[in-house]
Design an enzyme around this catalytic site. Structure first.
Site, PDB file in Angstrom:
ATOM      1  N   PHE A 148       0.843  -1.097  -0.134  1.00 22.73           N
ATOM      2  CA  PHE A 148       0.099   0.000   0.033  1.00 22.73           C
ATOM      3  C   PHE A 148       0.924   1.451   0.227  1.00 22.73           C
ATOM      4  CE2 PHE A 148      -2.427   3.724   1.855  1.00 22.73           C
ATOM      5  CZ  PHE A 148      -3.434   3.555   1.009  1.00 22.73           C
ATOM      6  N   ASP A 233       9.283   2.920   1.827  1.00 23.35           N
ATOM      7  CA  ASP A 233       8.085   3.816   2.252  1.00 23.35           C
ATOM      8  C   ASP A 233       7.791   3.379   3.801  1.00 23.35           C
ATOM      9  OD1 ASP A 233       5.719   4.730   2.732  1.00 23.35           O
ATOM     10  OD2 ASP A 233       4.724   3.930   0.985  1.00 23.35           O
ATOM     11  N   LYS A 262       2.527  11.032   7.164  1.00 28.60           N
ATOM     12  CA  LYS A 262       1.744  10.687   8.308  1.00 28.60           C
ATOM     13  C   LYS A 262       2.243  11.491   9.572  1.00 28.60           C
ATOM     14  CE  LYS A 262      -1.047   6.955   6.802  1.00 28.60           C
ATOM     15  NZ  LYS A 262      -0.931   6.113   5.828  1.00 28.60           N
TER      16      LYS A 262
HETATM   17  C1  LIG Z   1      -0.809   6.101   4.206  1.00 27.69           C
HETATM   18  C2  LIG Z   1       0.341   5.471   3.407  1.00 27.69           C
HETATM   19  C3  LIG Z   1       0.786   6.181   2.166  1.00 27.69           C
HETATM   20  C4  LIG Z   1      -0.139   7.378   1.714  1.00 27.69           C
HETATM   21  O1  LIG Z   1      -0.419   8.368   2.410  1.00 27.69           O
HETATM   22  P1  LIG Z   1      -1.323   9.449   2.145  1.00 27.69           P
HETATM   23  O2  LIG Z   1      -0.948  10.659   3.078  1.00 27.69           O
HETATM   24  O3  LIG Z   1      -3.011   8.811   2.629  1.00 27.69           O
HETATM   25  O4  LIG Z   1      -1.542   9.862   0.688  1.00 27.69           O
HETATM   26  C5  LIG Z   1       1.635   5.692   1.696  1.00 27.69           C
HETATM   27  N1  LIG Z   1       2.440   4.767   2.161  1.00 27.69           N
HETATM   28  C6  LIG Z   1       2.246   4.036   3.235  1.00 27.69           C
HETATM   29  C7  LIG Z   1       2.734   3.006   3.810  1.00 27.69           C
HETATM   30  C8  LIG Z   1       0.931   4.506   3.816  1.00 27.69           C
HETATM   31  O5  LIG Z   1       0.661   3.830   5.133  1.00 27.69           O
END
Ligand SMILES: *Cc1c(COP(=O)(O)O)cnc(C)c1O
Length: 408
Positions: A148, A233, A262
């Protein structure tokens, strides 16, 4: 307040009105929150709930952390936006201190996580063409099953989740998926056009899925040996959640690109960033990438306060300490309404026994008991309490979960 205004502030009325006037791209629990502090949220009727989701880790430091609020309030009165056409007085400190926290030379601030991921993709491709010498238009990035990384069309194009993907094509080419945690599969997928590997060090949305021990270290060695960029990520896993600043730290791995978001915005404003050395981020030149709001003064002021909180190591230590309570309590539930648990720091995926109910049903039962959590992928509940939660509150929340899954 008039009598009629009081009436319209009932949770159920506001919930129904929200559902009537928004696209149904979420299925929220029927709680309507009005304010919050630390790990506790209060709904419009004054009922209190313990927050065990923390905005998917965006609220690692809890609701309304005094240091973060102070930074935001102070900046709000001074300067909120310049655009990157001009430099503002919060920018240098934010970039320098975030870079230092990551042990990297350069920072490229954006807003949302998905934008940071898109930025990392663009940077890796450009690096591939300009530095590695990949044939124009042929750059390949390796991603993992169950990933994700956000919701843009490029990103959902390399997801294997039908909900995320179906109906949104055509998708951008240039990505190859391998099973998550399978080092041999990554190695087999690497060819002369491979510019990068983009993965989560722990898959949060996937249900707090940990790769096998040694995978990240092996991936680091493989990427170095094959001249491929390693992009982690850490948007959900990073910034203290797992008991270290980054989840990659658990294997002493330093990726070429950190992708952050985040918690970087302290739960106040969206702040994301790609952090890397000059030989990587240096491939971008004026006009080649940007964002009107990226790196704005308010975002930098809050982000800087976040970085300074992480620099002390205090929150990471707390995640480790409280994580032991989390692990102990959850492991005791395996075989008693829970099939399996995965815990790293103050972060857990809990697979609910279908005999007990769906993840959603368990979350609804928790809500009735004053605990807010969220299911993912049907039968898994993800627990990510704010790192500032009191130990007693955590224990109480886990007691509620225990009673729900044991049918108490
Ligand atoms: C939440 C998340 C995203 C996307 O972040 P947004 O601020 O919602 O665009 C990307 N990668 C990971 C691992 C996430 O948990």
């Amino acid at each position: 307040m008039t009598a009629s205004a009081t009436e319209t502030r009932s949770s159920s009325e506001m919930f129904q009105r929200s559902e009537a006037r928004t696209a149904h791209n979420y299925k929220p629990l029927p709680v309507v929150v009005a304010h919050a502090e630390g790990a506790w949220m209060t709904d419009v009727e004054g009922k209190r709930y313990l927050d065990l989701l923390a905005g998917y880790s965006a609220l690692n430091f809890g609701h309304g952390h005094p240091d973060l609020l102070a930074a935001a309030h102070e900046q709000l009165d001074k300067l909120t936006l310049t655009s990157r056409a001009f430099v503002h007085d919060q920018f240098a400190d934010f970039c320098a201190e975030l870079g230092d926290l990551c042990g990297k030379e350069l920072v490229l601030p954006m807003n949302t996580g998905a934008e940071a991921v898109e930025t990392a993709i663009k940077v890796m491709r450009k690096w591939g063409y300009e530095v590695k010498g990949v044939t124009p238009g042929q750059a390949k990035i390796i991603v993992a099953s169950g990933n994700f990384h956000g919701r843009t069309t490029t990103i959902v194009g390399f997801s294997d989740d039908p909900d995320a993907r179906d109906g949104f094509g055509p998708f951008a080419p240039g990505f190859e998926m391998v099973p998550y945690g399978d080092l041999a599969a990554v190695e087999a997928a690497i060819d002369e056009n491979t510019v990068g590997v983009l993965m989560e060090p722990i898959q949060g949305e996937g249900g707090v899925v940990l790769p096998p021990d040694g995978f990240l270290r092996g991936l680091r060695e493989l990427c170095t040996r094959t001249d491929v960029l390693m992009a982690m990520d850490e948007i959900q896993a990073g910034l203290g959640r797992t008991g270290k600043t980054f989840a990659s730290d658990h294997e002493d791995v330093v990726p070429d690109l950190y992708v952050l978001g985040k918690a970087l915005g302290g739960g106040i404003v969206p702040v994301s960033a790609v952090v890397a050395d000059k030989d990587v981020l240096g491939v971008l030149r004026p006009g080649q990438h940007g964002s009107t709001f990226g790196g704005n003064p308010l975002a930098c002021a809050v982000g800087l306060a976040v970085v300074r909180m992480l620099a002390t190591g205090e929150h990471q230590a707390r995640a480790t300490e409280l994580g032991e309570i989390l692990r102990e309590r959850l492991e005791a539930l395996v075989g008693h309404g829970v099939l399996a648990v995965r815990v790293r720091g103050l972060w857990a995926g809990v697979d609910i026994d279908p005999a007990v109910g769906t993840g959603r049903e368990v979350c609804e039962a928790l809500m009735a008991r004053g605990v807010l959590a969220k299911d993912t992928h049907g039968s898994t509940i993800r627990l990510a309490p704010p790192l500032v939660i009191e130990a007693d509150d955590l224990v109480w929340g886990l007691d509620q979960l225990a009673e729900v899954v044991r049918g108490g």
